[in-house]
Design a protein around this motif. Structure first.
Motif, mmCIF file in Angstrom:
data_model
loop_
_atom_site.group_PDB
_atom_site.id
_atom_site.type_symbol
_atom_site.label_atom_id
_atom_site.label_comp_id
_atom_site.label_asym_id
_atom_site.label_seq_id
_atom_site.Cartn_x
_atom_site.Cartn_y
_atom_site.Cartn_z
ATOM 1 N N GLU A 366 0.834 -1.204 0.000
ATOM 2 C CA GLU A 366 0.000 0.000 0.000
ATOM 3 C C GLU A 366 0.867 1.253 0.000
ATOM 4 O OE1 GLU A 366 -4.081 1.650 2.116
ATOM 5 O OE2 GLU A 366 -2.789 0.274 3.244
ATOM 6 N N SER A 367 0.515 2.181 -0.879
ATOM 7 C CA SER A 367 1.187 3.477 -0.974
ATOM 8 C C SER A 367 0.124 4.565 -1.068
ATOM 9 C CB SER A 367 2.073 3.531 -2.228
ATOM 10 O OG SER A 367 2.509 4.852 -2.503
ATOM 11 N N GLY A 368 0.287 5.619 -0.273
ATOM 12 C CA GLY A 368 -0.626 6.757 -0.367
ATOM 13 C C GLY A 368 -1.787 6.742 0.604
ATOM 14 N N LYS A 369 -1.708 5.900 1.639
ATOM 15 C CA LYS A 369 -2.770 5.867 2.639
ATOM 16 C C LYS A 369 -2.684 7.115 3.515
ATOM 17 C CE LYS A 369 -4.533 3.097 6.505
ATOM 18 N NZ LYS A 369 -4.321 1.878 7.336
ATOM 19 N N VAL A 370 -3.841 7.696 3.856
ATOM 20 C CA VAL A 370 -3.871 8.859 4.728
ATOM 21 C C VAL A 370 -4.579 8.513 6.032
ATOM 22 C CG1 VAL A 370 -3.845 10.479 2.794
ATOM 23 C CG2 VAL A 370 -6.031 9.748 3.754
ATOM 24 N N ASP A 371 -4.274 9.286 7.077
ATOM 25 C CA ASP A 371 -4.923 9.048 8.365
ATOM 26 C C ASP A 371 -6.209 9.857 8.470
ATOM 27 O OD1 ASP A 371 -4.244 11.679 9.024
ATOM 28 O OD2 ASP A 371 -2.618 11.129 10.376
ATOM 29 N N GLU A 372 -6.793 9.880 9.647
ATOM 30 C CA GLU A 372 -8.090 10.526 9.826
ATOM 31 C C GLU A 372 -8.030 12.045 9.704
ATOM 32 O OE1 GLU A 372 -6.023 10.171 13.756
ATOM 33 O OE2 GLU A 372 -6.465 8.809 12.084
ATOM 34 N N PHE A 373 -6.836 12.628 9.649
ATOM 35 C CA PHE A 373 -6.681 14.070 9.446
ATOM 36 C C PHE A 373 -6.176 14.388 8.041
ATOM 37 C CE2 PHE A 373 -4.848 18.348 10.241
ATOM 38 C CZ PHE A 373 -5.958 18.948 10.840
ATOM 39 N N GLY A 374 -6.007 13.358 7.226
ATOM 40 C CA GLY A 374 -5.529 13.565 5.864
ATOM 41 C C GLY A 374 -4.031 13.564 5.713
ATOM 42 N N ARG A 375 -3.302 13.167 6.772
ATOM 43 C CA ARG A 375 -1.842 13.122 6.694
ATOM 44 C C ARG A 375 -1.379 11.794 6.083
ATOM 45 N NH1 ARG A 375 -2.958 13.993 12.105
ATOM 46 N NH2 ARG A 375 -2.645 16.088 12.943
ATOM 47 N N PHE A 387 7.534 10.802 -9.179
ATOM 48 C CA PHE A 387 7.988 9.436 -9.425
ATOM 49 C C PHE A 387 7.490 8.944 -10.780
ATOM 50 C CE2 PHE A 387 7.779 9.550 -4.736
ATOM 51 C CZ PHE A 387 9.058 9.112 -4.419
ATOM 52 N N ASP A 388 8.387 8.293 -11.511
ATOM 53 C CA ASP A 388 7.974 7.521 -12.685
ATOM 54 C C ASP A 388 7.803 6.064 -12.279
ATOM 55 O OD1 ASP A 388 7.345 6.884 -15.319
ATOM 56 O OD2 ASP A 388 9.441 6.490 -15.842
ATOM 57 N N VAL A 389 8.673 5.616 -11.343
ATOM 58 C CA VAL A 389 8.608 4.260 -10.800
ATOM 59 C C VAL A 389 8.621 4.356 -9.280
ATOM 60 C CG1 VAL A 389 9.755 2.013 -10.666
ATOM 61 C CG2 VAL A 389 9.821 3.314 -12.806
ATOM 62 N N VAL A 390 7.705 3.666 -8.625
ATOM 63 C CA VAL A 390 7.646 3.609 -7.166
ATOM 64 C C VAL A 390 8.029 2.204 -6.732
ATOM 65 C CG1 VAL A 390 6.154 3.781 -5.140
ATOM 66 C CG2 VAL A 390 5.862 5.381 -7.041
ATOM 67 N N THR A 391 9.044 2.119 -5.876
ATOM 68 C CA THR A 391 9.517 0.810 -5.429
ATOM 69 C C THR A 391 9.311 0.574 -3.941
ATOM 70 O OG1 THR A 391 11.757 1.685 -5.094
ATOM 71 C CG2 THR A 391 11.260 0.726 -7.258
ATOM 72 N N LYS A 392 9.015 1.655 -3.194
ATOM 73 C CA LYS A 392 8.830 1.536 -1.755
ATOM 74 C C LYS A 392 7.441 2.020 -1.366
ATOM 75 C CE LYS A 392 12.355 4.166 -0.965
ATOM 76 N NZ LYS A 392 13.389 4.976 -0.263
ATOM 77 N N GLN A 393 6.821 1.318 -0.426
ATOM 78 C CA GLN A 393 5.474 1.667 -0.037
ATOM 79 C C GLN A 393 5.392 3.053 0.611
ATOM 80 O OE1 GLN A 393 2.998 -1.560 1.681
ATOM 81 N NE2 GLN A 393 4.841 -2.835 1.554
ATOM 82 N N GLU A 394 6.471 3.492 1.246
ATOM 83 C CA GLU A 394 6.444 4.804 1.898
ATOM 84 C C GLU A 394 6.581 5.956 0.904
ATOM 85 O OE1 GLU A 394 10.612 3.017 2.818
ATOM 86 O OE2 GLU A 394 8.537 2.323 2.587
ATOM 87 N N ASP A 395 6.926 5.659 -0.344
ATOM 88 C CA ASP A 395 6.964 6.698 -1.371
ATOM 89 C C ASP A 395 5.560 6.865 -1.966
ATOM 90 O OD1 ASP A 395 9.637 7.198 -1.044
ATOM 91 O OD2 ASP A 395 10.278 5.848 -2.643
ATOM 92 N N VAL A 396 5.200 8.096 -2.247
ATOM 93 C CA VAL A 396 3.838 8.392 -2.698
ATOM 94 C C VAL A 396 3.896 9.336 -3.891
ATOM 95 C CG1 VAL A 396 1.565 9.269 -2.038
ATOM 96 C CG2 VAL A 396 3.032 8.195 -0.310
ATOM 97 N N GLN A 397 3.128 8.989 -4.909
ATOM 98 C CA GLN A 397 3.019 9.895 -6.046
ATOM 99 C C GLN A 397 1.975 10.967 -5.741
ATOM 100 O OE1 GLN A 397 4.693 10.814 -8.382
ATOM 101 N NE2 GLN A 397 3.835 10.582 -10.426
#
Length: 521
Positions: A366-375, A387-397
């Motif tokens: 999963e990449s790009g998940k936000v919390d209840e405040f939108g962070r 990013f053209d290529v995302v290889t790590k879940q903590e990276d977000v386009q």
């Protein structure tokens, strides 16, 4: 966010005013607000009148937006010696009729004028009404679409002409009731009219007043002008075509008289609603959380209707496609709007949320998940690169424009902004990057991505995931980054503390505007 201290109190109620040029909207409501009959209502009896739909819009609430007021107050606190400059900059487009009335006296609307009822002058009542009927419909055609007209430099003459889109207006009722002359004006349907306030070019200033180079704070008109949506283009559509719907909430074309009085006016088609649907869902959510604070006669349901209308507009702005191959997922985002996506004030952003769920229900990537405040979970202090290529879940386009100040730090005050450190927002279809305003419409950080443009494909290297896993790609639109709210906590003003209260009640969580699903092979 709980920050102790004084809060900006409830805003003053609207007041009536009439001057040699302007009048407040209650005068217009005598005829252009739906009554007991069927005029200016749709087939289901819903109010589609100009005044009725305008009242919940961001135009009507332009001086009552908690985020705007917090930013305004913060600028004044940081630049006390430049109060006149700050107030002139922040009110020219948010309180335009009041600004023009005071301009002849060498004055400008003040923050106090907008937020307290102490000033009962005609100019104050006009200023507090935001962007209203007699301002927009009196803007003259001269100079529209040119640089000289941008940043609120529209012209209103002393002729009391109310420009409209119909060539044969009935003139006697308006002459008699409000002493205005209904006049056909082709320019009222042109994007260049909207450009006067929705093309904002600022100049950065430090606390001592240093003026830097032009900064394109927001230029949706210039983005549109360079696209296939511009006049004569293959997808030609004006701002009004998209943001002033000529159909009801069910998509049925509207046909109704423009006013309820006098009786017997002929039905008009097209008939444009004045809700000015756009992207600012957050303002409507703030309004729904505490409608009485805004000082206007709107209910929670009124604000919610505006929020839903804005969400419907956003749902037309983009599409998402997903393709899967072993170990990789390709997500393609396409801009369907007539300007950059997102556009407008640079607090806005699009987040790509990709989630892979195994057949047993476990989320495996999963990449790009936000919390209840939108962070975002691991959001950097500045911004994620493109990013053209995302290889790590903590990276977000994230598609966004990110302004920085003269020291290279994030610029949260509008007058701090020197340039953009990132602008990978998707351009509109047919975009000509060598347009006549290219100095203001360029992109930053996408040169190494060959397929970026009006669409973009991001490749996610997810490794070995179970065959048959569900893939969901969502495009999330966020009106304001949480960090752009939280930054005011360092030296909070009463307006900022009130903004924190609104953000707690209606957190700036993003809206899903497009999505797609697939299965892994």
């Amino acid at each position: 966010m709980d920050v102790p201290g004084d809060r900006l109190g409830p805003l003053p109620a609207p007041g009536s005013a009439a001057t040699t040029r302007f009048t407040t909207s209650e005068a217009c409501a005598q005829c252009h607000l739906a009554g007991d009959g069927t005029a200016i209502r749709d087939a289901k009896g819903r109010d589609v009148s100009p005044v009725g739909t305008w009242r919940t819009s961001a135009m009507a609430l332009a001086t009552r937006d908690p985020y705007y007021l917090a930013a305004f107050a913060d600028e004044l606190q940081f630049r006390p010696a430049l109060a006149d400059t700050v107030e002139a900059t922040c009110t020219r487009c948010h309180a335009p009729a009041g600004a023009l009335e005071l301009e002849v006296e060498g004055k400008t609307p003040t923050f106090a004028m907008l937020t307290t009822g102490a000033d009962t002058s005609k100019a104050a009542h006009l200023a507090r009404e935001g962007v209203a009927c007699s301002l927009c419909h009196q803007i003259d055609a001269e100079g529209l679409g040119t640089y000289a007209s941008f940043t609120g430099q529209f012209k209103v003459l002393d002729q009391r002409r109310i420009y409209g889109p119909y060539q044969d207006p009935a003139t006697d009722p308006m002459r008699t009731l409000v002493n205005y002359v209904p006049t056909y004006g082709a320019h009222i349907q042109k994007s260049a009219l909207c450009a006067t306030c929705h093309t904002v070019i600022t100049k950065p200033r430090d606390a001592r007043g240093y003026v830097g180079p032009d900064f394109p704070e927001q230029v949706p008109f210039l983005e549109w002008l360079a696209s296939s949506f511009a006049d004569g283009g293959t997808k030609a559509a004006t701002c009004q075509d998209c943001h002033m719907q000529a159909a009801d909430d069910d998509g049925a074309t509207l046909e109704t008289p423009i006013a309820r009085n006098p009786a017997g006016l002929k039905a008009r088609k097209p008939f444009w609603r004045h809700g000015f649907e756009g992207a600012n869902v957050q303002l409507a959510r703030f309004g729904a959380s505490d409608p009485t604070w805004f000082g206007v006669p709107l209910t929670k349901d009124d604000h919610e209707r505006q929020a839903k209308a804005n969400e419907r507009m956003l749902a037309r702005a983009a599409k998402v496609d997903v393709a899967t191959t072993p170990g990789e997922i390709a997500v393609t985002i396409t801009n369907e709007s007539g300007h950059k996506l997102p556009t407008g004030y640079p607090s806005r952003r699009l987040i790509v949320h990709l989630k892979v769920t195994a057949p047993d229900g476990k989320v495996v990537w999963e990449s790009g998940k936000v919390d209840e405040f939108g962070r975002l979970a691991k959001e950097p202090a500045t911004f994620f690169p493109h990013f053209d290529v995302v290889t790590k879940q903590e990276d977000v386009q994230i598609y966004e424009s990110f302004p920085i100040d003269a020291a290279g730090k994030p610029a949260h005050r509008p007058l701090d902004s020197l340039k953009y450190a990132k602008d990978n927002r998707l351009v509109p279809s047919g975009f000509n990057k060598r347009n006549s305003f290219s100095a203001y419409t360029g992109s930053i950080g996408v040169d190494q991505d060959p397929d970026w443009g009006s669409s973009d494909t991001v490749k996610y290297r997810v490794g070995d995931v179970p065959a048959g896993s569900s893939v969901t790609a969502e495009l999330l639109f966020q009106v304001v980054r949480p960090s752009d709210i939280e930054v005011y906590a360092s030296k909070p003003t009463p307006a900022a503390r009130r903004l924190f209260d609104f953000a707690k009640a209606a957190p700036p969580v993003p809206v899903v505007i497009a999505s797609a699903t697939a299965k892994t092979p």
